[in-house]
Design a protein around this motif. Structure first.
Motif, PDB file in Angstrom:
ATOM      1  N   VAL A 283      38.541  42.087  32.279  1.00  0.00           N
ATOM      2  CA  VAL A 283      37.636  41.030  32.800  1.00  0.00           C
ATOM      3  C   VAL A 283      37.900  39.505  33.728  1.00  0.00           C
ATOM      4  O   VAL A 283      37.399  39.165  34.012  1.00  0.00           O
ATOM      5  CB  VAL A 283      36.924  40.584  31.440  1.00  0.00           C
ATOM      6  CG1 VAL A 283      36.725  41.317  30.136  1.00  0.00           C
ATOM      7  CG2 VAL A 283      38.337  39.547  30.845  1.00  0.00           C
TER       8      VAL A 283
ATOM      9  N   LEU B 211      32.666  38.122  33.779  1.00  0.00           N
ATOM     10  CA  LEU B 211      31.392  38.254  32.901  1.00  0.00           C
ATOM     11  C   LEU B 211      30.310  36.931  33.101  1.00  0.00           C
ATOM     12  O   LEU B 211      31.208  35.151  33.999  1.00  0.00           O
ATOM     13  CB  LEU B 211      31.658  38.233  31.386  1.00  0.00           C
ATOM     14  CG  LEU B 211      32.892  39.850  31.739  1.00  0.00           C
ATOM     15  CD1 LEU B 211      33.423  39.471  30.120  1.00  0.00           C
ATOM     16  CD2 LEU B 211      31.523  41.148  31.761  1.00  0.00           C
TER      17      LEU B 211
ATOM     18  N   VAL C 226      38.903  44.471  27.697  1.00  0.00           N
ATOM     19  CA  VAL C 226      37.703  43.526  26.905  1.00  0.00           C
ATOM     20  C   VAL C 226      38.303  43.945  25.387  1.00  0.00           C
ATOM     21  O   VAL C 226      38.573  43.008  25.081  1.00  0.00           O
ATOM     22  CB  VAL C 226      36.760  44.734  26.877  1.00  0.00           C
ATOM     23  CG1 VAL C 226      35.098  44.762  25.503  1.00  0.00           C
ATOM     24  CG2 VAL C 226      35.714  44.148  28.121  1.00  0.00           C
TER      25      VAL C 226
ATOM     26  N   GLY D 223      37.947  35.406  32.139  1.00  0.00           N
ATOM     27  CA  GLY D 223      36.785  36.271  31.994  1.00  0.00           C
ATOM     28  C   GLY D 223      35.344  35.564  33.520  1.00  0.00           C
ATOM     29  O   GLY D 223      34.127  36.089  33.243  1.00  0.00           O
TER      30      GLY D 223
END
Length: 648
Positions: free
Chosen positions: A496, A503, A457, A500
């Motif tokens: 992540v 997420l 992050v 990502g």
């Protein structure tokens, strides 16, 4: 020769050392023949005649042979080491040069070139361009060796030399024919490498679309067609090389046979000694293999020239953004004053896919503008005389239907592209007059499509910016992302995943917003950057940015491309656009009252949002009933927003 000359001028010392080592190898190769001829005449034949020899004679022959072999080995090691060093240095140098050029070139240039082609330019084309460097020093040494050998053979016996030398015109003719046959098929193969890379990259980029629409088979077939074409092209190259290599290897051996036949006749006639014949015949035998080094260089030349041209096409590309000398206050200062003055913009067109690919739009303004015949199509004007201004610290909502030029306008505000006419001014300074890096230090854009790196992050928020964790958490709080980041197993140190993947869509968007806020921009541009975030969370984000401005903790002028009525209502001013023109400006209430187009558009968005929220609530209830509850501030389906986009 020009391509090889570039490498030699770039690495003259390394090339000189490799050629010297190759020259030692060449000299020792000829020396081996000399030593064997001497040993035959002075040691072996006397031993056969007398039936006995001395330890001194054997030791002298052994020492001579071992000394030549040792220097020959040193020459081989030096040649290979320095040739490899030169090749890898050139490849590294031009990979960096291509990458730096990619960073210098404006976004408009990248619009015209597929990502797969750019990857091929930086990798396969660079490797192909410098592939001949590895065998080049040996080829130079072979030339040196041929000169020494030719002198040695002529001094030994002119008649045998003439017979042996007939092989060299044959090799030259063979190489000319080989180049003419190989060049077109090598060019085709190199082009297909880029196309295969392009298809693969598109399939990976569109993985979600491929999976959700069940297009795996069609994508597999599309990739298979490109891969099969590349296979066929490589086979065609292999066929040409398969014909060339055996003939090239056979010619020196035929020369050896001719030398032995003529030399035997000369020996019977007493015109030469047995030692001379062994010397000449063995010398031709040794030359048979090194001559192939010339073939290796020539075999790589067609691919090298093609790769070099493709690399130079990138390095010579124009269109880089010019910079001035004016400075702007960096991030962390007061909000910037923004003025857009009579801006007109049209996407460039192109005529050929790959090199001059038609420039498509991006975001909502995209689309394929290429003519039906693949030629140069008229360039449509996306923005027409767009003008507006805002005071520092105010929030401006840009509203308009799809294709009205909103995303293009955001690119102009942060100078990803320059307008054809007009200007964008920050604090009264034309963006084109700002020195390099000035805009990036002053303005930040959070685009529609969120991209996260396969990093933690912290790395995704800072992107290499040296800031303390306290400032990272401050940006996360403003982006309403501190809550879910604190709940992650490793906090800021949590990886992540690629793009990502671990997420949700709303979480990715808030990290992207924090990435912009941590730089404390004086101009913050949000291109529908919170579409996957709950409206209440979005309102808190915008209110947090406003509070930071009012408290003096650092604020920004905010330009937000908005669809939701709740978001638009938070803006100090609304700019309503249609077909690339500013139709009206004013507060949300004023435009609702006097602009029918604006009223119809905003109400349509509101209805779409209401229907989407109903779908979200139903999906959340089903998920909770199934024991797989989702976050209350995220939209199922993540950043894509397919239903809302369809309704829009």
């Amino acid at each position: 020769m020009r391509v090889l000359g570039v490498a030699i001028r770039a690495e003259p010392r390394v090339f000189a050392l490799s050629v010297i080592a190759s020259g030692v190898y060449a000299a020792m190769t000829v020396g081996t023949a000399q030593v064997l001829g001497w040993a035959t005449e002075e040691v072996m034949l006397p031993a056969f005649r007398s039936g006995d020899t001395t330890a001194g004679a054997l030791a002298a022959a052994a020492v001579a042979i071992m000394a030549v072999a040792l220097f020959k080995a040193l020459g081989v090691a030096g040649r290979r080491f320095f040739a490899g060093l030169m090749q890898y240095r050139m490849q590294a140098r031009y990979r960096r040069a291509v990458t730096r050029q990619y960073l210098r070139l404006p976004l408009a240039w990248h619009h015209r070139h597929p990502t797969g082609q750019l990857l091929s330019n930086a990798n396969a084309d660079v490797e192909a361009a410098w592939a001949p460097i590895a065998p080049l020093p040996m080829a130079v040494g072979v030339v040196f060796m041929l000169v020494i050998a030719a002198v040695s053979i002529v001094l030994t016996d002119v008649t045998v030399a003439i017979v042996g030398f007939l092989v060299f015109p044959a090799i030259a003719l063979l190489n000319v024919l080989y180049q003419r046959r190989l060049a077109p098929v090598a060019t085709r193969a190199q082009q297909l490498r880029a196309e295969v890379s392009e298809v693969a990259h598109e399939s990976f980029e569109g993985g979600l679309v491929v999976k959700t629409l069940g297009r795996e088979r069609s994508e597999t077939e599309r990739f298979a067609a490109a891969a099969d074409a590349l296979r066929d092209a490589n086979i065609a190259v292999g066929r040409v090389r398969g014909l060339f290599d055996p003939v090239l290897e056979a010619l020196p051996n035929l020369g050896v046979l001719a030398v032995l036949l003529v030399g035997s006749a000369r020996l019977d006639a007493g015109a030469m000694t047995a030692g001379d014949l062994v010397h000449v015949a063995y010398l031709f035998t040794l030359l048979a293999w090194p001559i192939r080094a010339l073939g290796w260089v020539l075999a790589e030349v067609p691919r090298s020239v093609v790769g070099w041209r493709r690399v130079r096409g990138v390095l010579d590309a124009g269109g880089s953004l010019p910079y001035g000398e004016d400075g702007l206050d960096g991030g962390g200062g007061k909000a910037a004053a923004l003025e857009v003055r009579e801006v007109r913009f049209a996407y460039e067109t192109a005529g050929e896919r790959g090199e001059d690919l038609q420039e498509g739009g991006h975001g909502e303004d995209g689309g394929d503008r290429e003519g039906a015949d693949g030629g140069r199509a008229p360039a449509p004007t996306v923005l027409h005389d767009v003008s507006f201004a805002t005071e520092p610290g105010r929030t401006v909502a840009v509203v308009g239907p799809t294709g009205s030029g909103k995303s293009t306008l955001t690119s102009l505000l942060v100078r990803l592209v320059d307008p054809a006419d007009g200007s964008v001014l920050l604090d009264g300074v034309d963006a084109r007059d700002v020195r390099r890096g000035g805009i990036a230090a002053t303005a930040a854009l959070v685009p529609q499509q969120t991209f996260l790196f396969d990093d933690d992050v912290r790395g995704n928020v800072t992107l290499g910016l040296d800031v303390p964790d306290e400032r990272v958490w401050e940006a996360l709080r403003l982006a309403q992302a501190d809550g879910f980041v604190a709940a992650l197993p490793g906090g800021l140190d949590t990886r992540v995943g690629e793009r990502g993947a671990t997420l949700s869509g709303g979480q990715r968007q808030r990290l992207a917003l924090a990435r912009a806020l941590v730089r404390r921009p004086r101009l913050l541009v949000l291109d529908d950057a919170t579409s996957s975030v709950d409206p209440q969370v979005e309102a808190r984000i915008l209110q947090g940015i406003r509070d930071a401005q009012e408290s003096g903790e650092g604020g920004a002028t905010v330009v937000v491309v908005a669809y939701r009525k709740a978001t638009i209502a938070l803006a100090d001013e609304v700019v309503y656009m249609e077909h690339g023109r500013v139709i009206d400006r004013g507060s949300h209430a004023e435009l609702l009252d006097r602009s029918e187009g604006y009223r119809n558009l905003v109400n349509a968005y509101e209805r779409a949002e209401a229907e989407q929220e109903a779908l979200d609530a139903e999906a959340e209830a089903q998920a909770q009933a199934g024991g797989a509850g989702a976050g209350t501030d995220e939209r199922p389906g993540g950043e894509e927003g397919e239903e809302v986009e369809a309704l829009r």
